[in-house]
Design a protein around this motif. Structure first.
Motif, PDB file in Angstrom:
ATOM      1  N   ILE A 232       0.846  -1.201   0.000  1.00 11.64           N
ATOM      2  CA  ILE A 232       0.000   0.000   0.000  1.00 11.64           C
ATOM      3  C   ILE A 232       0.880   1.249   0.000  1.00 11.64           C
ATOM      4  CG2 ILE A 232      -1.849  -1.218   1.213  1.00 11.64           C
ATOM      5  CD1 ILE A 232      -1.019   0.441   3.737  1.00 11.64           C
ATOM      6  N   ASP A 233       0.252   2.421  -0.105  1.00 10.32           N
ATOM      7  CA  ASP A 233       0.959   3.701  -0.068  1.00 10.32           C
ATOM      8  C   ASP A 233       1.293   4.016   1.394  1.00 10.32           C
ATOM      9  OD1 ASP A 233       1.843   6.298  -0.073  1.00 10.32           O
ATOM     10  OD2 ASP A 233      -0.021   7.163  -0.878  1.00 10.32           O
TER      11      ASP A 233
ATOM     12  N   GLY B 105       1.823   7.886   2.289  1.00  7.73           N
ATOM     13  CA  GLY B 105       0.534   8.586   2.282  1.00  7.73           C
ATOM     14  C   GLY B 105      -0.326   8.181   3.471  1.00  7.73           C
ATOM     15  N   SER B 106      -0.307   6.896   3.788  1.00  4.17           N
ATOM     16  CA  SER B 106      -1.107   6.425   4.928  1.00  4.17           C
ATOM     17  C   SER B 106      -0.598   7.040   6.232  1.00  4.17           C
ATOM     18  CB  SER B 106      -1.034   4.902   5.018  1.00  4.17           C
ATOM     19  OG  SER B 106      -1.543   4.314   3.845  1.00  4.17           O
TER      20      SER B 106
ATOM     21  N   GLN C 186       9.829   8.217   7.577  1.00  3.23           N
ATOM     22  CA  GLN C 186      10.336   8.209   6.192  1.00  3.23           C
ATOM     23  C   GLN C 186      11.700   7.514   6.128  1.00  3.23           C
ATOM     24  OE1 GLN C 186       8.450   9.228   3.518  1.00  3.23           O
ATOM     25  NE2 GLN C 186      10.081   8.184   2.365  1.00  3.23           N
TER      26      GLN C 186
END
Ligand code: NAP
Length: 301
Positions: free
Chosen positions: A207-208, A211-212, A231
């Protein structure tokens, strides 16, 4: 006593020992706030940037002690604080009666009380003032500072602490600041591991993840680690920061105290074991977010 443009007492001559990731920007912020700052660092080359910013360099700890009324320390561990204070050429011999040591290192609360007692017998005061907020907080003078000491000594240290941090909390007598920092480091162990698990699960699911996690920042799972270190875990790159070996040092303090008071710390114990492995592999000087290496590896990442 002089007062500078920001209304801070600039009459104290301030010494700063330990110009590492944290100490260098903290010393610079004291200069920026208008204090007369003299610095000393074991590796002399690291003094240059702070001197360029307006501090003076001392040739030795003894010289710094004789030149200053208040000395701030930001070195690695309890034995390092002991060494800069009490070695043959250390600070204690040069500090005048009535001077004050403000220790911003993260060290043992028990050793803190021992050092404070030894200085008290020489007429030198003590404030323990460990910090939280990372290298970013040190640069921006937004650190949270947890403070232990007498009301009088803390009041004297406060203008300097407020030049380096935005939240200064006096928690009680000598050692109280270091005790609060122990809790901080225990809580951080869990948060680093939890964020690493979230990152790992999201990456495996395809998944992203970034973004999540961005969507989570303002919700109940939000934290400094999520906002500032997730990150790095996604990228699997861990520039400094906060050295992983320093967090392991803090967990050693926490686990010893936990045993002494009869508390079990399962998550801190796991983090300590994983950190031991990472240090053994040569990752000890990476940022503490490198704990994610261990969690990622369990998932084959
Ligand atoms: P660092 O970058 O490794 O710097 C350590 C500093 O201590 C250096 O100036 C080093 O001198 C000096 N030092 C170490 N042992 C010494 C000794 N025996 N005698 C004289 N000087 C000595 O560490 P840091 O990240 O700035 O951390 C400093 C303290 O703040 C630690 O207690 C750490 O746990 C705490 N802290 C760190 C962070 C963070 O995000 N980095 C956040 C909160 C609290 P050299 O330059 O000669 O090596």
């Amino acid at each position: 006593m002089m007062t500078n443009a920001q209304g801070r007492d600039a009459g104290e001559r301030v010494g700063f020992v330990g110009l590492g990731v944290m100490g260098a920007p903290m010393a610079q912020n004291l200069v920026t706030a208008g204090f007369d700052v003299t610095v000393w660092n074991r590796t002399a080359a690291r003094m240059a940037a702070v001197v360029d910013h307006g501090a003076r360099a001392a040739g030795s700890l003894g010289e710094l002690a004789r030149r200053c009324d208040v000395v701030v320390l930001c070195v690695s561990d309890s034995p390092d604080v002991e060494s800069v204070l009490f070695a043959d050429d250390g600070l204690a011999a040069g500090l005048a009666r009535g001077s004050l040591v403000v220790d911003c290192s993260t060290i043992s609360p028990e050793r803190t009380r021992e050092f404070a007692d030894r200085l008290d017998s020489r007429g030198v005061g003590w404030v323990d003032a460990p910090v939280s907020g990372g290298s970013e907080g040190a640069s921006r003078a937004t650190l949270s500072i947890m403070v232990g000491g007498s009301d009088r000594d803390v009041a004297r240290a406060e203008p300097m602490l407020r030049a380096m941090g935005s939240t200064v909390t006096h928690l009680g007598p000598v050692g109280s600041g270091q005790w609060a920092k122990v809790l901080n480091q225990v809580i951080l162990a869990g948060v680093y591991l939890a964020v690493a698990e979230g990152v790992t699960l999201g990456m495996k699911a395809g998944i992203d993840v970034a973004g999540s996690l961005e969507a989570l920042r303002a919700g109940a799972a939000g934290s400094w680690v999520l906002s500032n270190r997730s990150q790095r875990m996604i990228d699997n790159e861990y520039p400094l920061g906060f050295k992983l070996r320093l967090h392991r040092k803090d967990l050693a303090i926490a686990l010893e105290l936990a045993r002494a008071v009869g508390a079990a710390l399962p998550v801190s114990s796991l983090a300590a074991t994983l950190e031991d492995g990472l240090i053994g592999e040569g990752y000890g000087d990476e940022d503490n977010a490198a704990l994610a290496r261990a969690v990622r590896r369990l998932a084959g990442l």
